[in-house]
Design an enzyme around this catalytic site. Sequence first.
Site, PDB file in Angstrom:
ATOM      1  N   GLY B 221       0.290  -4.875   2.108  1.00 11.10           N
ATOM      2  CA  GLY B 221       0.715  -4.024   0.992  1.00 11.10           C
ATOM      3  C   GLY B 221       0.393  -2.551   1.209  1.00 11.10           C
ATOM      4  O   GLY B 221      -0.360  -2.172   2.122  1.00 11.10           O
ATOM      5  N   HIS B 222       0.906  -1.731   0.336  1.00  8.64           N
ATOM      6  CA  HIS B 222       0.755  -0.272   0.384  1.00  8.64           C
ATOM      7  C   HIS B 222      -0.712   0.154   0.355  1.00  8.64           C
ATOM      8  O   HIS B 222      -1.513  -0.444  -0.372  1.00  8.64           O
ATOM      9  CB  HIS B 222       1.471   0.345  -0.800  1.00  8.64           C
ATOM     10  CG  HIS B 222       0.823   0.029  -2.121  1.00  8.64           C
ATOM     11  ND1 HIS B 222      -0.179   0.795  -2.643  1.00  8.64           N
ATOM     12  CD2 HIS B 222       1.025  -0.983  -2.999  1.00  8.64           C
ATOM     13  CE1 HIS B 222      -0.558   0.281  -3.801  1.00  8.64           C
ATOM     14  NE2 HIS B 222       0.155  -0.801  -4.043  1.00  8.64           N
TER      15      HIS B 222
END
Lengths: 315, 315, 315
Positions: B221-222
Amino acid sequence: MKFPQPETLSRIAALINAEIIGDEQAQAFGINEIHKVEPGDLVFVDHPKYYDTCLQSEASHIIINSKDVAGSAGKNLLYVADPFEAYLTIINHFRPFQAADKAISDTAVIGKNTLIMPNVFIGKDVEIGDNCIIHANVSLLDDTKIGNNVVIQAGTTVGSDAFYYNTKKDRGIWYKKMQSCGNVVIEDDVEIGAGCTIDRGVTASTFIGAGTKIDNLVHIGHDTQVGKNCLFAAQVGIAGATTIEDGVVLWGQVGVSKTLTIGKNAVVLAQSGVPSSLEGDKVYFGYPAIDAAEKRRELVWIKRIPQLWKKVFDQ
Amino acid sequence: MKFPQPETLSRIAALINAEIIGDEQAQAFGINEIHKVEPGDLVFVDHPKYYDTCLQSEASHIIINSKDVAGSAGKNLLYVADPFEAYLTIINHFRPFQAADKAISDTAVIGKNTLIMPNVFIGKDVEIGDNCIIHANVSLLDDTKIGNNVVIQAGTTVGSDAFYYNTKKDRGIWYKKMQSCGNVVIEDDVEIGAGCTIDRGVTASTFIGAGTKIDNLVHIGHDTQVGKNCLFAAQVGIAGATTIEDGVVLWGQVGVSKTLTIGKNAVVLAQSGVPSSLEGDKVYFGYPAIDAAEKRRELVWIKRIPQLWKKVFDQ
Amino acid sequence: MKFPQPETLSRIAALINAEIIGDEQAQAFGINEIHKVEPGDLVFVDHPKYYDTCLQSEASHIIINSKDVAGSAGKNLLYVADPFEAYLTIINHFRPFQAADKAISDTAVIGKNTLIMPNVFIGKDVEIGDNCIIHANVSLLDDTKIGNNVVIQAGTTVGSDAFYYNTKKDRGIWYKKMQSCGNVVIEDDVEIGAGCTIDRGVTASTFIGAGTKIDNLVHIGHDTQVGKNCLFAAQVGIAGATTIEDGVVLWGQVGVSKTLTIGKNAVVLAQSGVPSSLEGDKVYFGYPAIDAAEKRRELVWIKRIPQLWKKVFDQ
């Protein structure tokens, strides 16, 4: 992996700078992992723990970091300080990774009535049979072999490198890639979903048997052998060098560990995890996957703990 | 995200139609999320619950929907009715998403001996070091930075947008995208499997440390920070803004929640779920992941419930 | 699936070599699965167990392997020995799969301000609305319909075939593909992450409602109906023909089985498995997913077994 033509040990020794203990004029036909070797093959070993297994294997020639191997059992030894590096040198010499200058290699062979959709990559020496459909954005890497009537949905990768590393935690980079030189073989009437990944074997073949159907986002590790008429639902993951016999059904998100065997016609229910081998003709459930009926009883027993507690502490 | 050059607050205020409470001639160097801001940065806040955190952050300038902020602590305020929309306006002005007119951008920089296979997309200002292999059908989105000796298997995406939304359930569309303007940074000797997805940071960088090896179909994820020499098996998923320290091993299908930390050299066994931070140098198992030995004992205890039941109710 | 124009039963019968029991001049408008049929449609049935359901369905014409159907209830029957093969013949005649000769079909319709990035595949009769971004290496297969303001991250596949087979274990190939002729419909303001796979309906549409946001590596099966403003985190998998109502949140790695319903605004916590329908407006956890608070209490009870054991056996 077999060499394009047999090589004398003296030539191999020159390539990897090895000392030969044995017959310099003996011929090597290829190099393979210890559980894949055939007579005439080279194998490498760099840990004393595995010396014996190598000496008793089918390999004819052993790349090894010791000269003191008791009873080398008719094998030729190639002594080097770092057998893993020697392995990499041999692979990079005989099977170097090369840039492709076009999306579909000139050396690929594509059968009759086979449809190749746009943005597909087909590498060197790939073979695809008749009446196949290869959907958009699929990547078929070098040496992949595909039978007839095979469908591969969009975005899938066949022939990515094995996730297989030489580990030494006393150097800057702990994990060094064991260069893959195997391939993927897919038999007739197989269907593979969208966004799947099937790794090539390290030195041999990852194999998918005839009639097997695989849903989307499924991962199949290197050297895994999948039987005929298997059914894998979406997001199943199978680690490396595992054997899935004919007729096995794995429901969604099942995870299967490496180097184990799932027997014929076994069924593993959704989200289960398989850490060790399973007998065929049974239904399994849970992590670790056990007989599904037993697992269901277990879930019922858990719900009875409060009743037990009440009886024991509150009576 | 930093602006190409410093901007006066008055210019930013004109762009987002804000009232400045503070120094109009002060300079803004960029805009970042609250946990990423540096002195000179803008930040935005639209909920009173977070006003204080913003006022005590390193940010110099705060886009805010209140003028009644007690003790604005030397910060300049930009008052607007909807700070989230102001953020989007700034991102779209300074980092607009643009169509690519070719598969490999002219502004990309590609190192020596790096092989780019067919059907790869390489966006604006991407940098790739030496001796890399980028396999077929990989997408490297704008601003991705990749070191030397990196291998990315086929079909992988690096730099997709953060899954990060502004949520308000009193409007037709509940989730409005928080436009990503960060990137992905991958250090030397990293290998990434086939079919993986690595999201860019919202305003900063998602980071993969040197020597880390990632298997197929892994999601990162980011803004997640992955250390050096980590090993992630297939189908692992790591949510946003999480920290994975050096030497961590995550086996197949492990799921890791957001904004937590997994300590150095921790090992998490297959299919486990990690909802909160884990200390390093231990082995974990289960959902929620706990000490693996304890979890195994727990599984044994469950199997003893029938015996307990028999003793309590049938004796 | 509807035919391009109505067809007389006599023409259909000639195509599949059927004997008509009923009105030869009746018109057939299309062919659909039993739970999707509308008046005027053909349906097929090959197992006596389902004869009654077919005879009581909305279908006007039934392809069937028996002439002895008591009270055919005003339906026209098309008698053939193998109704499944007749279905395939009809689909392959009216909706044959065709090779694309270009990456973006001439029959595709693409709206204003919509950005199509490199290496995208867009099939026949695809429609995309305004202000969309279709990222690199995405595949949008034939007949996909996409609304306005839709973003699809890189590497995603929309419209792959249903994982849906006719199973007979007394032949060499156990699983024969039920050819898909449906499509995928995506409403306005939907965002779909990288590396996702969304299968088309078998004969009807897989549907994603307005404002729904989907993270990376998510799988959505054939004919599944997803409501508005849903949120699916990474690696969620949803099997075929399931209904997810508006506002449902599925956290990471959740698995949902086929043909069930998850009610409005339900939340399913990470890694949970959903084998049967769930009521709306509740939070669920575990496998099988139950009320999250109850599941958490269950985990606490498990940890008390040793204490119970001590009391019962050691007191």
